[in-house]
Design a protein around this motif. Sequence first.
Motif, short mmCIF file in Angstrom:
data_model
loop_
_atom_site.label_atom_id
_atom_site.label_comp_id
_atom_site.label_asym_id
_atom_site.label_seq_id
_atom_site.Cartn_x
_atom_site.Cartn_y
_atom_site.Cartn_z
N GLN A 96 37.32 -23.14 -26.67
CA GLN A 96 37.04 -21.74 -26.98
C GLN A 96 36.80 -21.56 -28.47
O GLN A 96 36.00 -20.73 -28.90
N LEU A 97 37.51 -22.34 -29.29
CA LEU A 97 37.29 -22.27 -30.74
C LEU A 97 35.88 -22.74 -31.07
O LEU A 97 35.16 -22.09 -31.84
N ASP A 98 35.47 -23.87 -30.49
CA ASP A 98 34.12 -24.38 -30.72
C ASP A 98 33.08 -23.35 -30.28
O ASP A 98 32.10 -23.10 -30.98
N LYS A 99 33.31 -22.78 -29.11
CA LYS A 99 32.32 -21.87 -28.53
C LYS A 99 32.18 -20.60 -29.38
O LYS A 99 31.06 -20.12 -29.59
N THR A 100 33.29 -20.08 -29.87
CA THR A 100 33.24 -18.84 -30.64
C THR A 100 32.38 -18.99 -31.89
O THR A 100 31.63 -18.08 -32.25
N HIS A 101 32.45 -20.14 -32.54
CA HIS A 101 31.75 -20.32 -33.82
C HIS A 101 30.54 -21.24 -33.69
O HIS A 101 30.01 -21.70 -34.70
N ASP A 102 30.10 -21.47 -32.48
CA ASP A 102 29.00 -22.41 -32.24
C ASP A 102 27.65 -21.81 -32.66
O ASP A 102 27.22 -20.79 -32.10
N PRO A 103 26.95 -22.42 -33.63
CA PRO A 103 25.64 -21.88 -34.05
C PRO A 103 24.56 -22.01 -32.98
O PRO A 103 23.48 -21.42 -33.12
N LYS A 104 24.85 -22.75 -31.89
CA LYS A 104 23.86 -22.88 -30.82
C LYS A 104 23.94 -21.73 -29.82
O LYS A 104 23.16 -21.68 -28.86
N ARG A 105 24.87 -20.80 -30.02
CA ARG A 105 24.95 -19.64 -29.12
C ARG A 105 23.71 -18.77 -29.23
O ARG A 105 23.01 -18.77 -30.24
N ILE A 106 23.46 -17.99 -28.19
CA ILE A 106 22.42 -16.96 -28.25
C ILE A 106 22.94 -15.86 -29.17
O ILE A 106 24.02 -15.31 -28.93
N LYS A 107 22.16 -15.50 -30.18
CA LYS A 107 22.65 -14.59 -31.21
C LYS A 107 22.11 -13.18 -31.09
O LYS A 107 22.68 -12.25 -31.68
N GLU A 108 21.02 -12.99 -30.38
CA GLU A 108 20.36 -11.69 -30.28
C GLU A 108 19.90 -11.44 -28.85
O GLU A 108 19.62 -12.39 -28.11
N PRO A 109 19.79 -10.18 -28.43
CA PRO A 109 19.16 -9.88 -27.14
C PRO A 109 17.70 -10.30 -27.17
O PRO A 109 17.05 -10.25 -28.23
N HIS A 110 17.18 -10.70 -26.02
CA HIS A 110 15.77 -11.09 -25.90
C HIS A 110 15.17 -10.44 -24.66
O HIS A 110 15.87 -10.26 -23.64
N ILE A 111 13.90 -10.12 -24.73
CA ILE A 111 13.14 -9.73 -23.55
C ILE A 111 11.85 -10.52 -23.53
O ILE A 111 11.36 -10.97 -24.57
N ARG A 112 11.30 -10.72 -22.34
CA ARG A 112 10.08 -11.51 -22.21
C ARG A 112 8.87 -10.59 -22.29
O ARG A 112 8.71 -9.67 -21.49
N GLU A 113 8.00 -10.87 -23.26
CA GLU A 113 6.75 -10.13 -23.43
C GLU A 113 5.61 -11.13 -23.52
O GLU A 113 5.66 -12.07 -24.31
N ASN A 114 4.61 -10.93 -22.66
CA ASN A 114 3.45 -11.83 -22.63
C ASN A 114 3.88 -13.29 -22.45
O ASN A 114 3.32 -14.20 -23.07
N GLY A 115 4.89 -13.48 -21.61
CA GLY A 115 5.33 -14.83 -21.28
C GLY A 115 6.29 -15.46 -22.26
O GLY A 115 6.74 -16.58 -22.04
N THR A 116 6.64 -14.76 -23.34
CA THR A 116 7.49 -15.33 -24.37
C THR A 116 8.73 -14.47 -24.58
O THR A 116 8.64 -13.24 -24.63
N LEU A 117 9.89 -15.12 -24.72
CA LEU A 117 11.11 -14.40 -25.03
C LEU A 117 11.12 -14.03 -26.51
O LEU A 117 10.94 -14.89 -27.38
N LYS A 118 11.36 -12.74 -26.78
CA LYS A 118 11.36 -12.25 -28.15
C LYS A 118 12.65 -11.49 -28.44
O LYS A 118 13.16 -10.78 -27.58
N LYS A 119 13.15 -11.63 -29.67
CA LYS A 119 14.35 -10.92 -30.08
C LYS A 119 14.07 -9.42 -30.18
O LYS A 119 13.03 -9.00 -30.68
N VAL A 120 15.04 -8.63 -29.68
CA VAL A 120 14.94 -7.18 -29.77
C VAL A 120 16.31 -6.61 -30.11
O VAL A 120 17.32 -7.33 -30.08
N SER A 121 16.36 -5.33 -30.42
CA SER A 121 17.64 -4.66 -30.65
C SER A 121 18.35 -4.43 -29.32
O SER A 121 17.73 -4.49 -28.25
N TRP A 122 19.64 -4.13 -29.38
CA TRP A 122 20.37 -3.80 -28.15
C TRP A 122 19.80 -2.54 -27.52
O TRP A 122 19.71 -2.44 -26.30
N GLU A 123 19.41 -1.56 -28.35
CA GLU A 123 18.84 -0.34 -27.80
C GLU A 123 17.60 -0.63 -26.98
O GLU A 123 17.44 -0.14 -25.85
N LYS A 124 16.74 -1.47 -27.55
CA LYS A 124 15.51 -1.84 -26.83
C LYS A 124 15.85 -2.67 -25.58
O LYS A 124 15.24 -2.48 -24.51
#
Length: 769
Positions: A96-124
């Motif tokens: 759990q310690l490794d996981k909490t500080h793991d730089p490989k985690r997903i850091k931002e919400p993403h949505i798929r646009e035109n076939g590609t996942l793109k970072k967006v705000s939580w509101e979006k």
Amino acid sequence: MSEHNSALTRRNLLKGAGVAAGAVALGGCLSGDQSNSQQGALSTAFGNCWMCSHNCGQKAYVRDGSVVNLTGVDGHPRGSAGEGTEGTLCPKGLAQLDKTHDPKRIKEPHIRENGTLKKVSWEKAFQYTAERLVSFDENNGAETFLDATSWAETDIFRTVWRDLYGSPERISRGIHVCAGPTFVTGGMMGVGSNNRVPDYQNSEYIIAWGRNILNSFAGQFEAKGVLEAIENNGATLVTIDPQHTITAQKSDEWMPIKPRTDGALALSMANVIIEEGLYDEAFVENHTHGFDAYREAAMDMPPEKAAEITGLDAEQIRTVARGFAEAAPQAGISVWTGTAQAGNGWKATQNITALNGLVGNIDKPGGLRLWKYPSTASFGEVCEQDYTNRAEFKDPALKKYDEYSDYPARHIEGIAHNLVPEMVENEHINGIVCHHDDPLKDGNAESWIEAIEAMDLVISIDAYWNGVSRRADIVLPEATQLEKDTLGTGNWNAYPNHKWVTGSKAAVEPRWNTKPDFDILKGIANEMVEKTDNDDWTVFQQWDSHEAYIDDQLSTLDLTLEDIDSGEKNYALVEEYDYQQYGENFTFRFDLDQIDSFATAAEEAGMDTAPEWIPPGTYGDSTSEEYPLEFTDIRSVFFSHGSNQPHERLQDQFAKRNQLSEEDYRGNYLYLNPEDADARDIETGDMVTIESETGSGELMAIVTERARPGLVTSQYGFGQTSAITTGEDTREQSADGMNTMMLHNEQMDPITGQVDRHIAVDVAPAGGD
């Protein structure tokens, strides 16, 4: 299986070693204290480990907003042997310690646009999620959206997807991919899923049946409870397992049974117990149904016949049967996935569970304890708003459509994991929400990958890029357990006379731009209010935080999360209850002919309602000249269901445990017996190809006497679809090892739909002809 060069000693390894020391050796290690490497003031907080969902208590040491160390919580119901004993964490818990500080985690919400996942705000992200859910319902119907949120730490997942959105389709880890026959037979026979976990500390005879309790446990209390029973009660430990595991190494008796013959062994033990008059006649007479049918099946399986089927010695069968019966009622059987993940697992589990009724150990000290949950409040009890259950009268596809009329499981379950791809092809399932799990590793992986790619809407709530999140339309990055408020409740634990709760406030703030699952679901619900005319979606607005909701859940116990979390521990023993809670009308069913749904399913599957012997291959694979070896996957103390395979520290520890840390390989290993290895010119450290009728993969070999001839095994959770990527790259990444379920097709238990993980294979050196 891991320590392949260890001497095959057993009981003598326990002598002279204290229980605490033994528990540490089994993974109850503590991480090194890193407190001197930081500058800020050190504070402490708590956590509840959820790596394998069993809530071992954690004490977190925090400096400058980062967790710098984790230890166990002394006396914790799941993480210790009880009052006055040390609480520890296994490698998964420490991760759990490794996981909490793991730089490989997903850091931002993403949505798929035109076939590609793109970072967006939580509101979006919330707006887009609501828009897609509304359009999905209009185009496909909410009833075709699959809830695959098996690892939920908050119970409002069900409220969101079933009650509010209206999907009856729910796939759970417990019944559908973990141990369906164990869970469901226990319920039908009268003891519930309690048939998995005995009252270890008070036992004098413990059978680990297809379980490696000292290495793969449902909380530290299991391993420690076994060691306590040996230390304090002089308990006998028996391991029934084709592999020579760590638990087998420390047992008085190891029974190296042929895979998938457990049902014959259980009937043969019953044969001895009945023939020699060692059963509890009063309990059988007053509290059981179907004994005559059970006796008839047992009489047809004398030890000599069972010895031919199981590969065991007839006298050893008699010895263990007598020992178990004579120690009863202070005798218990620990059984879970090992006997359930096979096509004939239903009868194996029914026959094994029947032994408890035969010796009358039901809810007796040291026997099969009827564990109880604490009486926390349900969502419906604390929600102040009336709302409509939009899935209440909807039938899941398995029960609704004629296309599935050949599957007996439809009478028992609403879905089967391996049938989801077929349901997608039939357009009966068109979307999925997946939380903290990778169903692409739980069954017919290749078909599941194709199904995910064909779905109209895929939502992933996860901490990592994995096989689902890489293919998703919406990716919502979840905070880790140490970054959110949690409440854990359970039944079996180190306090057999107490119900219990464990809770913790977030030890640190969510890192990067992630959110706790409660906040994610509330954000979706609030946006659904704006996108629909359904006011039911406002149900979560009465709570400002997850802590407020947890406090309402705890109100029935006159507790708050602050009460549990603010002292020297993060748990509370709440309600005391005695043994033998069942009344005079309690009935333990040997024969399940009174369960109409099962009787119908059994008739279609060609099996009896009473205990019986069903040979391997009746359902599922049989070995052949082309595929002469039997494969099944196993668990490791280092990893949990693919959720922490990316952690390099654990990968290194795992390689070191297997004495292959010098190799440039950090995947799973294939264990095979020297007899099978020599015939194929394979040595430890070689890369090999394993192939079934439907798939293949490569991994590193370990040749060991601990493996039974004819059986090869490997750890589950590695390879293709793994959570292993860097930066923001969401393309399919390569990972060492293989996804063991790439070998799998549609093999399953016909009654529950439980995935059958026994597969006919062959093995050859990699790169060969």
